[in-house]
Design a protein around this motif. Structure first.
Motif, PDB file in Angstrom:
ATOM      1  N   ALA A 104     -14.925  32.312  -2.716  1.00  0.00           N
ATOM      2  CA  ALA A 104     -15.899  32.561  -1.656  1.00  0.00           C
ATOM      3  C   ALA A 104     -17.318  32.596  -2.196  1.00  0.00           C
ATOM      4  O   ALA A 104     -18.274  32.355  -1.457  1.00  0.00           O
ATOM      5  N   LEU A 105     -17.450  32.885  -3.481  1.00  0.00           N
ATOM      6  CA  LEU A 105     -18.785  32.948  -4.064  1.00  0.00           C
ATOM      7  C   LEU A 105     -19.381  31.558  -4.274  1.00  0.00           C
ATOM      8  O   LEU A 105     -20.570  31.420  -4.556  1.00  0.00           O
ATOM      9  N   PHE A 106     -18.559  30.524  -4.126  1.00  0.00           N
ATOM     10  CA  PHE A 106     -19.054  29.168  -4.335  1.00  0.00           C
ATOM     11  C   PHE A 106     -19.079  28.348  -3.041  1.00  0.00           C
ATOM     12  O   PHE A 106     -19.739  27.319  -2.988  1.00  0.00           O
ATOM     13  N   TYR A 107     -18.324  28.807  -2.034  1.00  0.00           N
ATOM     14  CA  TYR A 107     -18.140  27.980  -0.846  1.00  0.00           C
ATOM     15  C   TYR A 107     -19.350  28.044   0.073  1.00  0.00           C
ATOM     16  O   TYR A 107     -19.982  29.090   0.217  1.00  0.00           O
ATOM     17  N   ASP A 108     -19.660  26.948   0.705  1.00  0.00           N
ATOM     18  CA  ASP A 108     -20.790  26.864   1.626  1.00  0.00           C
ATOM     19  C   ASP A 108     -20.251  26.491   3.000  1.00  0.00           C
ATOM     20  O   ASP A 108     -19.837  25.367   3.218  1.00  0.00           O
ATOM     21  N   ALA A 109     -20.277  27.433   3.934  1.00  0.00           N
ATOM     22  CA  ALA A 109     -19.624  27.218   5.226  1.00  0.00           C
ATOM     23  C   ALA A 109     -20.518  26.464   6.196  1.00  0.00           C
ATOM     24  O   ALA A 109     -20.646  26.829   7.351  1.00  0.00           O
ATOM     25  N   SER A 110     -21.117  25.361   5.742  1.00  0.00           N
ATOM     26  CA  SER A 110     -22.049  24.676   6.613  1.00  0.00           C
ATOM     27  C   SER A 110     -21.575  23.271   6.923  1.00  0.00           C
ATOM     28  O   SER A 110     -21.253  22.500   6.013  1.00  0.00           O
ATOM     29  N   PRO A 111     -21.532  22.896   8.206  1.00  0.00           N
ATOM     30  CA  PRO A 111     -21.139  21.536   8.565  1.00  0.00           C
ATOM     31  C   PRO A 111     -22.321  20.565   8.573  1.00  0.00           C
ATOM     32  O   PRO A 111     -22.167  19.424   9.002  1.00  0.00           O
ATOM     33  N   SER A 112     -23.475  20.977   8.078  1.00  0.00           N
ATOM     34  CA  SER A 112     -24.602  20.047   8.008  1.00  0.00           C
ATOM     35  C   SER A 112     -24.280  18.944   7.017  1.00  0.00           C
ATOM     36  O   SER A 112     -23.643  19.175   5.992  1.00  0.00           O
ATOM     37  N   LYS A 113     -24.752  17.758   7.311  1.00  0.00           N
ATOM     38  CA  LYS A 113     -24.385  16.617   6.471  1.00  0.00           C
ATOM     39  C   LYS A 113     -25.323  16.497   5.275  1.00  0.00           C
ATOM     40  O   LYS A 113     -26.506  16.835   5.335  1.00  0.00           O
ATOM     41  N   VAL A 114     -24.758  15.982   4.201  1.00  0.00           N
ATOM     42  CA  VAL A 114     -25.536  15.744   2.991  1.00  0.00           C
ATOM     43  C   VAL A 114     -24.985  14.467   2.354  1.00  0.00           C
ATOM     44  O   VAL A 114     -23.822  14.129   2.541  1.00  0.00           O
ATOM     45  N   VAL A 115     -25.832  13.763   1.630  1.00  0.00           N
ATOM     46  CA  VAL A 115     -25.363  12.568   0.927  1.00  0.00           C
ATOM     47  C   VAL A 115     -25.006  12.969  -0.498  1.00  0.00           C
ATOM     48  O   VAL A 115     -25.802  13.614  -1.178  1.00  0.00           O
ATOM     49  N   TYR A 116     -23.825  12.563  -0.936  1.00  0.00           N
ATOM     50  CA  TYR A 116     -23.320  13.034  -2.226  1.00  0.00           C
ATOM     51  C   TYR A 116     -23.915  12.248  -3.384  1.00  0.00           C
ATOM     52  O   TYR A 116     -23.846  11.012  -3.421  1.00  0.00           O
ATOM     53  N   HIS A 117     -24.498  12.988  -4.322  1.00  0.00           N
ATOM     54  CA  HIS A 117     -24.886  12.390  -5.601  1.00  0.00           C
ATOM     55  C   HIS A 117     -24.369  13.315  -6.675  1.00  0.00           C
ATOM     56  O   HIS A 117     -24.907  14.398  -6.883  1.00  0.00           O
ATOM     57  N   GLY A 118     -23.288  12.921  -7.309  1.00  0.00           N
ATOM     58  CA  GLY A 118     -22.682  13.811  -8.277  1.00  0.00           C
ATOM     59  C   GLY A 118     -21.789  13.030  -9.208  1.00  0.00           C
ATOM     60  O   GLY A 118     -21.765  11.791  -9.172  1.00  0.00           O
ATOM     61  N   PRO A 119     -21.014  13.721 -10.025  1.00  0.00           N
ATOM     62  CA  PRO A 119     -20.244  13.034 -11.065  1.00  0.00           C
ATOM     63  C   PRO A 119     -19.021  12.284 -10.563  1.00  0.00           C
ATOM     64  O   PRO A 119     -18.485  11.458 -11.293  1.00  0.00           O
ATOM     65  N   TYR A 120     -18.567  12.525  -9.322  1.00  0.00           N
ATOM     66  CA  TYR A 120     -17.355  11.845  -8.883  1.00  0.00           C
ATOM     67  C   TYR A 120     -17.721  10.516  -8.243  1.00  0.00           C
ATOM     68  O   TYR A 120     -18.170  10.455  -7.091  1.00  0.00           O
ATOM     69  N   ALA A 121     -17.515   9.426  -8.968  1.00  0.00           N
ATOM     70  CA  ALA A 121     -18.021   8.105  -8.569  1.00  0.00           C
ATOM     71  C   ALA A 121     -17.494   7.582  -7.234  1.00  0.00           C
ATOM     72  O   ALA A 121     -18.276   7.024  -6.457  1.00  0.00           O
ATOM     73  N   PRO A 122     -16.212   7.702  -6.919  1.00  0.00           N
ATOM     74  CA  PRO A 122     -15.733   7.090  -5.674  1.00  0.00           C
ATOM     75  C   PRO A 122     -16.342   7.672  -4.408  1.00  0.00           C
ATOM     76  O   PRO A 122     -16.122   7.133  -3.329  1.00  0.00           O
ATOM     77  N   LEU A 123     -17.083   8.755  -4.489  1.00  0.00           N
ATOM     78  CA  LEU A 123     -17.714   9.274  -3.277  1.00  0.00           C
ATOM     79  C   LEU A 123     -19.239   9.203  -3.357  1.00  0.00           C
ATOM     80  O   LEU A 123     -19.936   9.718  -2.481  1.00  0.00           O
ATOM     81  N   GLN A 124     -19.732   8.563  -4.392  1.00  0.00           N
ATOM     82  CA  GLN A 124     -21.174   8.475  -4.604  1.00  0.00           C
ATOM     83  C   GLN A 124     -21.865   7.852  -3.398  1.00  0.00           C
ATOM     84  O   GLN A 124     -21.464   6.800  -2.915  1.00  0.00           O
ATOM     85  N   GLY A 125     -22.911   8.509  -2.921  1.00  0.00           N
ATOM     86  CA  GLY A 125     -23.689   7.938  -1.830  1.00  0.00           C
ATOM     87  C   GLY A 125     -23.073   8.101  -0.456  1.00  0.00           C
ATOM     88  O   GLY A 125     -23.621   7.619   0.535  1.00  0.00           O
ATOM     89  N   GLN A 126     -21.939   8.787  -0.363  1.00  0.00           N
ATOM     90  CA  GLN A 126     -21.302   8.933   0.944  1.00  0.00           C
ATOM     91  C   GLN A 126     -21.753  10.213   1.623  1.00  0.00           C
ATOM     92  O   GLN A 126     -22.088  11.196   0.979  1.00  0.00           O
ATOM     93  N   GLU A 127     -21.703  10.168   2.960  1.00  0.00           N
ATOM     94  CA  GLU A 127     -22.123  11.316   3.740  1.00  0.00           C
ATOM     95  C   GLU A 127     -20.971  12.289   3.880  1.00  0.00           C
ATOM     96  O   GLU A 127     -19.839  11.886   4.146  1.00  0.00           O
ATOM     97  N   MET A 128     -21.248  13.571   3.708  1.00  0.00           N
ATOM     98  CA  MET A 128     -20.213  14.593   3.850  1.00  0.00           C
ATOM     99  C   MET A 128     -20.870  15.896   4.243  1.00  0.00           C
ATOM    100  O   MET A 128     -22.072  16.052   4.132  1.00  0.00           O
ATOM    101  N   THR A 129     -20.052  16.869   4.675  1.00  0.00           N
ATOM    102  CA  THR A 129     -20.616  18.166   5.025  1.00  0.00           C
ATOM    103  C   THR A 129     -20.894  18.971   3.752  1.00  0.00           C
ATOM    104  O   THR A 129     -20.318  18.717   2.686  1.00  0.00           O
TER     105      THR A 129
END
Lengths: 259, 450, 334
Positions: B54-79
């Motif tokens: 719970a200390l890490f989870y973000d309960a927000s459904p707002s969308k964000v574009v992913y830029h992170g180390p996991y390549a297959p989801l790079q640039g995709q929109e997610m909550t």
């Protein structure tokens, strides 16, 4: 002079006769193979049979009982379709009425090339595709695959079910076969033309499918990438059994006391 | 030093008598009595690991574009919600371990409750004076089902998002008021507004755990106040005399050992066996889906039921009185829970046995109860199996449609057959023991005469 | 006196830790009754338990080490292995203690009384006696119950603010209006000549929130000869192109499967299928259910191609979208 001409002619004839083609040209060989394995369903000259007419006889690669043969026309399918169907073993179909599936490859590579040459000669059609998954983008592929493919093939290509058919798992599909299947739409699969999925996008989809064969399993034993069903099996057949064993170890059983 | 501590506590709380009673409280000894403890310890692991998550989870459904180390989801929109769990699984050290341990603990928690409940049922432990304990336990089971469902739905991945849509579909199918209730929970039709994730979050990390914790405490207190039931494995064990191992020193290392075993198994699974790899599923959208989507195992009985019910909405004119999902998704579990809740009263009525019971039956000693329990359990299990028939088609080449028809018949025939067999087995086992007893008596008499 | 060297401290520590207790118990035997019966020492079991505790300690330390090292491959697996094994070793030590080192007593005791009639009587008497000044007991009770119930209802009432519990209008709402364009996921409008046979497309209402259930469509083109739309759906197609809601009417999953035969004489007919419970809909006849648990046909959107060839809606769906509820057949979508 006439003698020399005659000798020359005789020599030429002998040479010609002995150097008669050791192997027939591929199209010709393909036609022979076609006549042996394919004509009963696909008709003469690849015209296709839409009405189940005479029952075809038993034959090589086929069920040993007679059955009605129907199959689509092969005119204009080019080299793309036969390359797919033959190299995957989708064809020849072992039994009429079945869904074509990946199975035994009946022919040698030479025979396959002959059959492809023959079918491609039946009409102008697309060549064998040359995809370049390295040029593709895995993330774009993931998004495209989710939109167009995951509903049937499952999000990481483990295969699935659609009413009356089985979209197969993709772990054995080569890049070329994926490209071919997308363009053909075999059996009840939709057919995605380059207008809908460009070759660049197709490269990305293939890149994703390649990834999905060995995806990131940083969590450990992947359980077949199927999700909750194998997880439930682990819960009951590993965790529950181990914990029950611990309980039995700690506690007593009735037999200990009943003596 | 312990002397000083005990004295301190007693002088300031008067607690020495309670401490003495607690230390010498008796635990009748049988391995199946430990199943409830397994569930309890799984719950402890859940709360501990859950707090960390719970200390890490973000309960927000707002969308964000992913830029992170996991390549297959790079640039995709997610909550943000999905993103926070993705980050926890890929960039937070030990994050994936704790997350997977938490999820395995949930699966094992429910399995342990079911095993515990089966033990309670088949030994008659729910009889007077323990009906209240039993009903509280059933309530905990129902709450745990909901709690687990909400927990994995918080992640907002493709699989759990589809599951939420189905949950919504079942809720709106409740006659008359279903859609109104759904409008309340989701603030309108699915997928709801911005605050829906906050509601799920608060329900999952606060409301439901608090409720479960309170009920669990009452459950344990009732067990302690009325003392644990026992098998009659020694002649001196009767309805009035309990024989067991005291809390201290005997039971303490056992219970502690069980606790650490449960925790150990869960952490081993959490590190070694991948569970819910949400980065593979991708984020949820209402307009995409994947084949082979399934709920967690403890809701598998519902997907089976939903698939088996033939397709018709029950309408009267323009009124859709009972939409289809109601039968499999709501009526079926309600009937099962209804049966479980009412069973102690029904059994009393049928057997005429209104007495107190501290001694347990072995399943064979109550053939009627065992047969009915086996029948109901078979019913639920067959429906459960039906839910996996599409994967059975893919793996084993069995026709899906054929399986559906097979299950539609067998879920009614199977329980009857299983119940009858169980009944006969109980009777035969009883008779076997009777024969054995008479043989021993005859031999003793013969020896006496000789 | 010589200063103690590090070696001396080590020896002293080892002696302190490893020696056995040779002091007798605090109270001499005979001074009091043992509450817990004495048992024979079991040195082998002791050693085993100590060894297990040591192994558990090592594994716990290993966990910390694995955590601290940054670039360990399969870090989750090693973390789980070390922590899990540590817990299991200590658990094993405790179980060995329980079974071999702690005296397992089997004690007899009484079950508590079934009930306490005297105390019950006292409680009841207290309640009865306390009402000595009341003359209108029943009315009083009624008043208290009424006030309590009303207060409870009052406290529960604000729950209704969570959502439009009495206003079902939004359930019929979709973003589709006459002339609204069909666009793809990136907002590009679909053209009629772009829609090919034997494949499927996902479309949305232009400018709408794609996640809204009423927005998403599945669009396919069928040969005109194969279309058999019922009278209530006549004219809904755009020259063979048909558009349906993508949301299954059973429980709300996205209908992401399109089954379309390459060779119709030998293969199943075109169908839109939902992957959750395999509800199957026929796109050629207005979306009727041909298999599966859905109880309602798939809502169809009437479309046409405008002068520039772009696909637009002719109006709203013929039925509300999404899973069925009480009022789903009462009104048309708005």
């Amino acid at each position: 002079m006439r003698l020399r001409l005659g000798l020359l002619l005789a020599l030429a004839t002998v040479v010609f006769a002995t150097s008669a083609p050791a192997a027939p040209p591929p199209v010709q060989q393909g036609k022979h193979l076609y006549g042996e394995y394919c004509v009963a369903c696909h008709g003469a000259n690849g015209s296709g049979i839409t009405q189940a007419g005479n029952r075809i006889g038993a034959g090589p690669g086929r069920s040993q009982t007679q059955q009605p043969g129907v199959a689509p026309s092969l005119r204009g399918v080019g080299a793309l379709a036969p390359d797919f169907y033959l190299r995957t073993g989708y064809m020849p179909l072992a039994h009429a009425g079945l869904q074509p599936r990946r199975s035994r490859v009946l022919f040698s590579d030479e025979q396959i090339r002959a059959l492809i040459a023959y079918v491609a000669s039946l009409g102008k059609g697309p060549p064998i595709p040359t995809p370049h998954p390295a040029h593709g983008n895995v993330s774009r592929g993931q998004a495209l695959f989710t939109d167009h493919c995951a509903g049937c093939h499952q999000i990481v290509g483990e295969g699935g079910y659609v009413t009356d058919a089985v979209p197969p798992p993709l772990e054995d599909a080569t890049a070329t076969q994926i490209a071919e299947a997308v363009r053909i739409g075999p059996y009840v699969m939709p057919r995605f033309s380059p207008r809908q999925i460009s070759n660049g996008d197709l490269d990305s989809i293939i890149a994703y499918v390649e990834y999905a064969k060995h995806p990131d399993d940083r969590g450990g034993w992947a359980l077949g990438h199927l999700g909750p069903v194998p997880e439930g099996l682990v819960t009951w057949f590993i965790a529950a059994i181990v914990l029950i064993a611990v309980c039995v170890l700690i506690g007593k059983s009735l037999r200990d006391e009943a003596g | 030093m312990i002397r000083r501590l005990v004295r301190f506590v007693d002088q300031r709380s008067g607690g020495a008598p309670l401490l003495r009673k607690t230390l010498r409280y008796l635990f009748p000894d049988h391995w199946s009595f430990l199943l409830g403890e397994v569930a309890l310890y799984a719950f402890v692991v859940l709360v501990a690991t859950g707090t960390y998550l719970a200390l890490f989870y973000d309960a927000s459904p707002s969308k964000v574009v992913y830029h992170g180390p996991y390549a297959p989801l790079q640039g995709q929109e997610m909550t943000h919600a999905y993103r926070s769990v993705l980050d926890l699984s890929t960039t937070v050290k030990a994050g994936l371990l704790i997350r997977q341990t938490h999820h395995w603990a949930a699966d094992v928690f429910l399995a342990a409750i079911v095993l515990h409940m089966l033990r309670i049922f088949f030994t008659g432990a729910y009889r007077k004076p323990r009906e209240l304990t039993y009903w509280i336990g059933l309530s905990i089971l129902g709450l745990a089902l909901l709690e687990g469902y909400l927990g994995y739905s918080l992640v907002d991945d493709l699989l759990s998002g589809m599951g939420l849509a189905i949950g919504y579909g079942v809720l709106v199918s409740v006659p008359f008021v279903g859609a109104n209730l759904a409008a309340l929970i989701w603030d309108g039709p699915f997928p709801g507004k911005h605050d829906f994730f906050s509601r799920m979050y608060i329900a999952h990390v606060f409301l439901l755990p608090a409720l479960i914790a309170v009920l669990l405490s009452v459950h344990l207190a009732l067990v302690a106040l009325k003392h644990h039931t026992q098998f009659r494995s020694q002649p001196r064990q009767t309805e009035r005399k309990i024989v067991g191992v005291p809390t201290f020193p005997g039971q303490t290392p056992r219970s502690l050992g069980l606790f650490l075993s449960v925790a150990g198994v869960l952490f081993l699974l959490g590190g070694l066996a991948q569970i819910n790899p949400i980065w593979l599923w991708g984020p949820y959208h209402t307009y995409v889906s994947t084949n082979g989507a399934q709920p967690d195992w403890y809701l598998g009985w519902l997907i089976g039921a939903l698939r088996l019910v033939p397709g018709w909405d029950f309408t009267i004119g323009h009124y859709t009185v009972v939409p289809n999902p109601f039968w499999g998704g709501a009526a079926f579990p309600l009937v099962c829970f209804g049966f479980a809740f009412s069973w102690p009263l029904l059994e009393r009525r049928f057997t005429g046995d209104y007495g107190y019971h501290n001694v347990l039956d072995r399943p064979r000693d109550a053939p009627g109860r065992t047969a009915i329990g086996v029948a109901v359990f078979t019913w639920i299990s067959l429906v459960f199996l039906a839910g996996a028939s599409d994967r059975a088609q893919v793996l084993l080449d069995l026709s899906y449609i054929g399986q559906i028809w097979f299950y539609r018949v067998i879920v009614w025939v199977g329980p009857i057959v299983a119940g009858l067999i169980a009944y006969r087995v109980c009777i035969e086992l009883q008779r076997g023991e009777q024969v054995e007893r008479e043989r021993k008596r005859a031999e003793a008499a013969a020896r006496g005469a000789a | 006196m010589k200063r103690a060297r590090p070696k001396d401290w080590l020896i002293a520590g080892a002696v302190l830790l490893l020696r056995r207790d040779r002091r007798p118990p605090r109270l001499k035997p005979g001074e009091r009754e043992p509450v817990v019966p004495a048992g024979e020492p079991r040195p082998r079991a002791e050693l085993l338990a100590l060894f297990l505790l040591g192994a558990g300690t090592l594994c716990a330390v290993a966990f910390i080490a694995v955590y601290a090292i940054d670039r360990i491959p399969r870090q989750t697996q090693f973390l789980g292995l070390s922590l899990g094994l540590s817990l299991l070793f200590v658990a094993a030590a405790l179980i060995v203690t329980a079974k071999r080192l702690v005296v397992t007593e089997e004690i007899e005791d009484e079950y508590p009384l079934d009930e306490h009639p005297d105390e019950q009587e006292t409680v009841l008497a207290a309640v009865e006696d306390s009402a000595s000044r009341l003359t209108r007991r029943r009315l009083f009770k009624l008043g208290l119950a009424g006030a309590g119930g009303a207060l409870f209802a009052a406290f529960v009432t604000p729950v209704a603010s969570l959502g439009p519990v009495l206003d079902m209008r939004r359930f019929y709402d979709t973003p589709w209006r006459r002339g609204k364009r069909l666009v793809d996921e990136h907002g590009r409008p679909y053209r009629a000549d772009q829609i090919e046979e034997k494949t499927f497309y996902t479309a949305f209402a232009e400018g709408s929130d794609k996640e809204q259930l009423g927005s998403s469509l599945v669009v396919v083109r069928l040969p005109k000869d194969d279309l058999r739309l019922p009278p209530e759906n006549s004219g809904f197609d755009a020259d063979g192109i048909v558009a349906y809601s993508k949301i299954c009417t059973h429980a709300g999953c996205a209908i992401a499967l399109y089954r379309v035969p390459l060779f119709p004489p030998a293969e199943p007919k075109p169908a839109l299928v939902c992957p959750c419970h395999y509800s199957t809909f026929d796109p050629s006849d207005g979306g009727s259910v041909t298999f599966g648990p859905a109880g309602r046909k798939l809502p169809m959107l009437p479309i046409y191609a405008d002068s520039r060839g772009q696909l637009r809606a002719r109006g709203n769906f013929d039925e509300p979208v999404g899973p069925s509820w009480w009022g789903v057949r009462m009104k048309r979508p708005t």
